[in-house]
Design a protein around this motif. Structure first.
Motif, PDB file in Angstrom:
ATOM      1  N   ARG A 127       0.860  -1.176   0.000  1.00 44.25           N
ATOM      2  CA  ARG A 127       0.000   0.000   0.000  1.00 44.25           C
ATOM      3  C   ARG A 127       0.895   1.223   0.000  1.00 44.25           C
ATOM      4  O   ARG A 127       2.085   1.148   0.297  1.00 44.25           O
ATOM      5  N   TYR A 128       0.307   2.351  -0.352  1.00 47.72           N
ATOM      6  CA  TYR A 128       1.029   3.621  -0.378  1.00 47.72           C
ATOM      7  C   TYR A 128       0.665   4.418   0.860  1.00 47.72           C
ATOM      8  O   TYR A 128      -0.504   4.635   1.147  1.00 47.72           O
TER       9      TYR A 128
ATOM     10  N   ALA B 172       5.991   2.174  -2.181  1.00 46.75           N
ATOM     11  CA  ALA B 172       4.961   1.440  -1.462  1.00 46.75           C
ATOM     12  C   ALA B 172       5.615   0.666  -0.326  1.00 46.75           C
ATOM     13  O   ALA B 172       6.833   0.483  -0.308  1.00 46.75           O
TER      14      ALA B 172
ATOM     15  N   THR C 177       8.775   6.013   2.396  1.00 48.30           N
ATOM     16  CA  THR C 177       8.220   6.001   1.036  1.00 48.30           C
ATOM     17  C   THR C 177       8.640   7.150   0.136  1.00 48.30           C
ATOM     18  O   THR C 177       8.169   7.227  -0.989  1.00 48.30           O
TER      19      THR C 177
END
Length: 132
Positions: free
Chosen positions: A74-75, A86, A112
């Motif tokens: 997920r980001y 991610a 990230t």
């Protein structure tokens, strides 16, 4: 807030600047704000560069020595695909995202943001180049 400014000068105010990533997600949950699915874990094709999972694209990735694999990620932030990574995650709901962030020892930016890994001035360089 510095109240000393001349008439006609602009004042910049950042009301959320002291909020943590966890504060933001708890607010989203409390207010029942719907978010795009990109913020939640999905299986995506990514490749590793500089310790981060990046998404392949016309921007220049992956390189010859970088292999693409499908991972559940997920980001934690959404931005330009050339500099936003991610994280491995199974957090596919707000509740799971909150639990994941609460247990994490990495900040969103540290985990990230490729710019933050390049140099301390990388984001400022992007601003000068017209990115913002």
């Amino acid at each position: 807030y510095n109240g000393r400014h001349a008439p006609g000068e602009h004042v910049r105010v950042f009301p959320l600047s002291n909020w943590t990533e966890l504060d933001v997600w708890q607010y989203i949950a409390r207010e029942e704000i719907e978010l795009p699915q990109i913020y939640y874990a999905h299986h995506r094709e990514v490749f590793m560069r500089g310790g981060m999972w990046l998404t392949a694209g016309d921007w220049g990735g992956p390189r010859e020595n970088e292999s693409v694999e499908k991972r559940q990620v997920r980001y934690r932030t959404v931005g330009d695909m050339s500099c936003t990574g991610a994280v491995d995650s199974d957090a596919d709901s707000i509740e799971k995202v909150i639990a994941e962030i609460a247990a994490s020892r990495l900040t969103e930016r540290g985990a990230t943001r490729a710019d933050d890994k390049l140099s301390e001035a990388a984001m400022e360089d992007r601003k000068r180049e017209g990115y913002f």
